[in-house]
Design a protein around this motif. Sequence first.
Motif, PDB file in Angstrom:
ATOM      1  N   ALA A  36       0.829  -1.251  -0.045  1.00  0.00           N
ATOM      2  CA  ALA A  36       0.073   0.102  -0.063  1.00  0.00           C
ATOM      3  C   ALA A  36       0.863   1.242   0.067  1.00  0.00           C
ATOM      4  O   ALA A  36       1.990   1.312   0.679  1.00  0.00           O
ATOM      5  N   VAL A  37       0.357   2.363  -0.581  1.00  0.00           N
ATOM      6  CA  VAL A  37       0.930   3.721  -0.619  1.00  0.00           C
ATOM      7  C   VAL A  37       0.064   4.548   0.170  1.00  0.00           C
ATOM      8  O   VAL A  37      -0.955   4.824  -0.332  1.00  0.00           O
ATOM      9  N   VAL A  38       0.586   5.410   1.084  1.00  0.00           N
ATOM     10  CA  VAL A  38      -0.227   6.396   1.732  1.00  0.00           C
ATOM     11  C   VAL A  38       0.640   7.903   1.629  1.00  0.00           C
ATOM     12  O   VAL A  38       1.776   7.794   1.468  1.00  0.00           O
ATOM     13  N   LEU A  39      -0.216   8.882   1.229  1.00  0.00           N
ATOM     14  CA  LEU A  39       0.322  10.177   0.910  1.00  0.00           C
ATOM     15  C   LEU A  39      -0.164  11.151   1.934  1.00  0.00           C
ATOM     16  O   LEU A  39      -1.054  11.481   2.170  1.00  0.00           O
TER      17      LEU A  39
ATOM     18  N   PHE B 261      -1.967  -7.104  -8.787  1.00  0.00           N
ATOM     19  CA  PHE B 261      -3.223  -6.725  -9.178  1.00  0.00           C
ATOM     20  C   PHE B 261      -3.359  -5.457  -8.455  1.00  0.00           C
ATOM     21  O   PHE B 261      -3.431  -5.293  -7.171  1.00  0.00           O
ATOM     22  N   GLU B 262      -3.581  -4.100  -8.946  1.00  0.00           N
ATOM     23  CA  GLU B 262      -3.830  -2.986  -8.343  1.00  0.00           C
ATOM     24  C   GLU B 262      -5.323  -2.855  -8.087  1.00  0.00           C
ATOM     25  O   GLU B 262      -6.137  -3.370  -8.964  1.00  0.00           O
ATOM     26  N   LEU B 263      -5.643  -2.855  -6.710  1.00  0.00           N
ATOM     27  CA  LEU B 263      -7.133  -2.914  -6.285  1.00  0.00           C
ATOM     28  C   LEU B 263      -7.770  -1.540  -6.441  1.00  0.00           C
ATOM     29  O   LEU B 263      -9.073  -1.558  -6.344  1.00  0.00           O
ATOM     30  N   LEU B 264      -7.023  -0.522  -6.541  1.00  0.00           N
ATOM     31  CA  LEU B 264      -7.572   1.024  -6.568  1.00  0.00           C
ATOM     32  C   LEU B 264      -7.414   1.550  -7.967  1.00  0.00           C
ATOM     33  O   LEU B 264      -6.625   1.437  -8.742  1.00  0.00           O
TER      34      LEU B 264
ATOM     35  N   ILE C  78      -3.168   0.326  -3.627  1.00  0.00           N
ATOM     36  CA  ILE C  78      -3.172  -1.100  -2.875  1.00  0.00           C
ATOM     37  C   ILE C  78      -2.975  -2.349  -3.989  1.00  0.00           C
ATOM     38  O   ILE C  78      -3.689  -2.305  -4.811  1.00  0.00           O
ATOM     39  N   ILE C  79      -1.713  -2.933  -3.573  1.00  0.00           N
ATOM     40  CA  ILE C  79      -1.516  -3.819  -4.763  1.00  0.00           C
ATOM     41  C   ILE C  79      -1.696  -5.253  -3.976  1.00  0.00           C
ATOM     42  O   ILE C  79      -0.929  -5.419  -3.126  1.00  0.00           O
TER      43      ILE C  79
END
Length: 66
Positions: A21-24, A41-44, A34-35
């Motif tokens: 996950a990547v949070v900004l 697979f990218e979920l977003l 979110i992968i």
Amino acid sequence: MRRINFMGADGWALENEALSAVVLPAHGGKVASIIYRPRGFELLFQNPKGVFRARRRFLHVRGVRI
């Protein structure tokens, strides 16, 4: 947890065996990605323009800017 640059924005990557996950933080803690790692697979949804709006620093209450 590690610092990264995600589409031109500073962020934090959080990873385990199943998810990445990547949070900004500069964008109000937006979860940008979110992968599902086993399938890559990218979920977003990822905006093809790769642009994040600047966060508003004011609040409107009943038409009055605070």
